[in-house]
Design an enzyme around this catalytic site. Structure first.
Site, PDB file in Angstrom:
ATOM      1  N   ARG A   1      -9.494   2.134  -8.976  1.00  0.00           N
ATOM      2  CA  ARG A   1     -10.132   1.279  -8.152  1.00  0.00           C
ATOM      3  C   ARG A   1     -11.373   2.153  -7.871  1.00  0.00           C
ATOM      4  NH1 ARG A   1      -7.018  -2.898  -7.093  1.00  0.00           N
ATOM      5  NH2 ARG A   1      -4.724  -2.559  -6.433  1.00  0.00           N
TER       6      ARG A   1
ATOM      7  N   ARG B   1      -0.819  -8.698  -1.598  1.00  0.00           N
ATOM      8  CA  ARG B   1      -1.932  -8.487  -0.746  1.00  0.00           C
ATOM      9  C   ARG B   1      -2.110  -9.694   0.332  1.00  0.00           C
ATOM     10  NH1 ARG B   1      -6.345  -5.116  -2.160  1.00  0.00           N
ATOM     11  NH2 ARG B   1      -5.538  -5.043  -4.376  1.00  0.00           N
TER      12      ARG B   1
ATOM     13  N   ASP C   1     -10.092 -10.360  -8.936  1.00  0.00           N
ATOM     14  CA  ASP C   1     -11.515 -10.742  -8.452  1.00  0.00           C
ATOM     15  C   ASP C   1     -12.401  -9.460  -8.299  1.00  0.00           C
ATOM     16  OD1 ASP C   1      -9.494 -10.187  -6.439  1.00  0.00           O
ATOM     17  OD2 ASP C   1     -11.125 -10.835  -5.096  1.00  0.00           O
TER      18      ASP C   1
HETATM   19  O1  F6P Z   1      -3.592  -6.525  -6.320  1.00  0.00           O
HETATM   20  C1  F6P Z   1      -2.399  -6.202  -6.826  1.00  0.00           C
HETATM   21  C2  F6P Z   1      -1.554  -5.345  -5.658  1.00  0.00           C
HETATM   22  O2  F6P Z   1      -0.369  -4.886  -6.306  1.00  0.00           O
HETATM   23  C3  F6P Z   1      -1.403  -5.935  -4.406  1.00  0.00           C
HETATM   24  O3  F6P Z   1      -0.324  -6.819  -4.372  1.00  0.00           O
HETATM   25  C4  F6P Z   1      -1.213  -4.662  -3.303  1.00  0.00           C
HETATM   26  O4  F6P Z   1      -1.633  -5.309  -2.134  1.00  0.00           O
HETATM   27  C5  F6P Z   1      -1.867  -3.948  -3.893  1.00  0.00           C
HETATM   28  O5  F6P Z   1      -2.489  -4.136  -5.153  1.00  0.00           O
HETATM   29  C6  F6P Z   1      -1.599  -2.365  -3.628  1.00  0.00           C
HETATM   30  O6  F6P Z   1      -2.913  -1.631  -4.137  1.00  0.00           O
HETATM   31  P1  F6P Z   1      -2.664   0.032  -4.769  1.00  0.00           P
HETATM   32  O7  F6P Z   1      -2.075  -0.035  -6.117  1.00  0.00           O
HETATM   33  O8  F6P Z   1      -4.237   0.398  -4.708  1.00  0.00           O
HETATM   34  O9  F6P Z   1      -2.050   0.518  -3.632  1.00  0.00           O
END
Ligand code: F6P
Length: 319
Positions: free
Chosen positions: A72, A172, A103
């Site tokens: 990210r 999410r 997105d």
């Molecule tokens: O967008 C995919 C997702 O798995 C969502 O369902 C969740 O809210 C988020 O990513 C979790 O993000 P991370 O892996 O950065 O904790």
């Protein structure tokens, strides 16, 4: 086109590898060189990449996650964060890029074209399935099956103990994964961000269920609706019964891609690359009613509640 780039961005999803494989093999078929950017947008900023050919994507079709890795990297949205990306792009001299992600990655893709003149085609890959322009995004089907399998297992122990279980599902801000998990497992209750809920009513219905002979109660909670811990506490307070909670979390992102996701990813990966070579860009590929389609990459916003609400009546009766 002599040289294209490919990256996987945002949260990984099962099927990113088959999509990557299709991109690399299709570009190779056009005689082009493929540069695989490592660790998503961060790799583009740091200049970490590898030249890929059919050999680099052999044996990955069945593997979960992404061999390119991901990261990210919201910094790319800022002017400062874009500077190192520009420097890497100058070095790489790419004729186009395929971006596999959600997105956030598509906003990055649009920025690549606007600020650095790189033609981009997007491939939707996220377990949330919240991207307009396709019926399914890569990884949703696998995540749904992982969630179903987990809930089925919890149900066995819930029945044995006569317990209530609160199970939190990812997604999410979008409730589709939770809604479909609830429908497919015959859960007693489901809490979604798109539909208001009343915990008093839920507690009453659970009591009725036990009175009419039910041996357990499964409450599916979409992470965007409430935290499992909060719901567990509130239900326990109201019913004074044994309530346990399970947060499925990142388990849903892992595992070997389902057959559906492998085919979807292969079709989308191939089509996206063919379109890039045909001179099209600024688009995302999608599959709508089983037909390959494209939509604009610009201003892709997560889905509205519509797809979830389409099943609202079904849930009223079956959940
Ligand atoms: O967008 C995919 C997702 O798995 C969502 O369902 C969740 O809210 C988020 O990513 C979790 O993000 P991370 O892996 O950065 O904790």
């Amino acid at each position: 086109m002599k040289r294209i780039g490919v990256l996987t961005g945002g949260g990984d999803s099962a099927g990113m590898n088959p999509a990557l494989r299709a991109v690399v093999r299709t570009a190779w078929n056009h005689g082009a060189e493929v540069i695989g950017i490592k660790r998503g947008w961060l790799g583009l900023a740091e200049g970490t990449y590898e030249t890929m050919g059919p050999g680099s994507v052999s044996g990955i079709l069945h593997r979960g996650g992404t061999i390119l890795r991901t990261f990210r990297y919201p910094e790319f949205a800022t002017d400062e964060g874009a500077i190192p990306v520009g420097n890497t792009l100058k070095k790489l001299n790419l004729d186009g890029m395929v971006i596999i992600g959600g997105d956030g990655s598509f906003r990055g893709g649009t920025k690549l074209t606007k600020e650095f003149g790189i033609p981009v085609v997007g491939i939707p890959a996220t377990i949330d399935n919240d991207i307009p322009g396709t019926d399914m995004s890569i990884g949703f089907d696998t995540a749904l099956n992982v969630a179903i399998d987990a809930v089925d297992k919890v149900k066995d122990t819930a029945s044995s103990h006569g317990r209530i279980f609160v199970i939190e599902v990812m997604g999410r801000n979008y409730g589709l994964l939770a809604a479909q998990t609830a429908i497919a497992t015959g859960a007693e209750e489901v809490l979604l961000p798109e539909i208001p809920h009343d915990l008093d009513q839920i507690a009453r219905r659970i009591t009725e269920g036990y009175k009419s002979g039910k041996s357990h109660a499964i409450i599916i909670v979409a992470e965007g609706a409430a935290k499992a811990q909060y719901v567990t506490y509130e239900i326990k307070e109201r019913l004074r019964r044994s309530v346990r909670m399970v947060v499925l979390g990142h388990v849903q992102r892992g595992g070997s891609p389902s057959g559906y996701d492998r085919i979807l990813a292969s079709r989308m990966g191939h089509h996206a690359t063919e379109l890039l070579f045909a001179g099209q860009h600024g688009i995302m590929v999608g599959v709508v009613a089983n037909k390959l389609k494209t939509s604009s990459l610009d201003k892709k916003k997560p889905m509205s509640a519509k797809a979830v609400l389409a099943d609202a009546r079904l849930m009223e009766i079956l959940v």
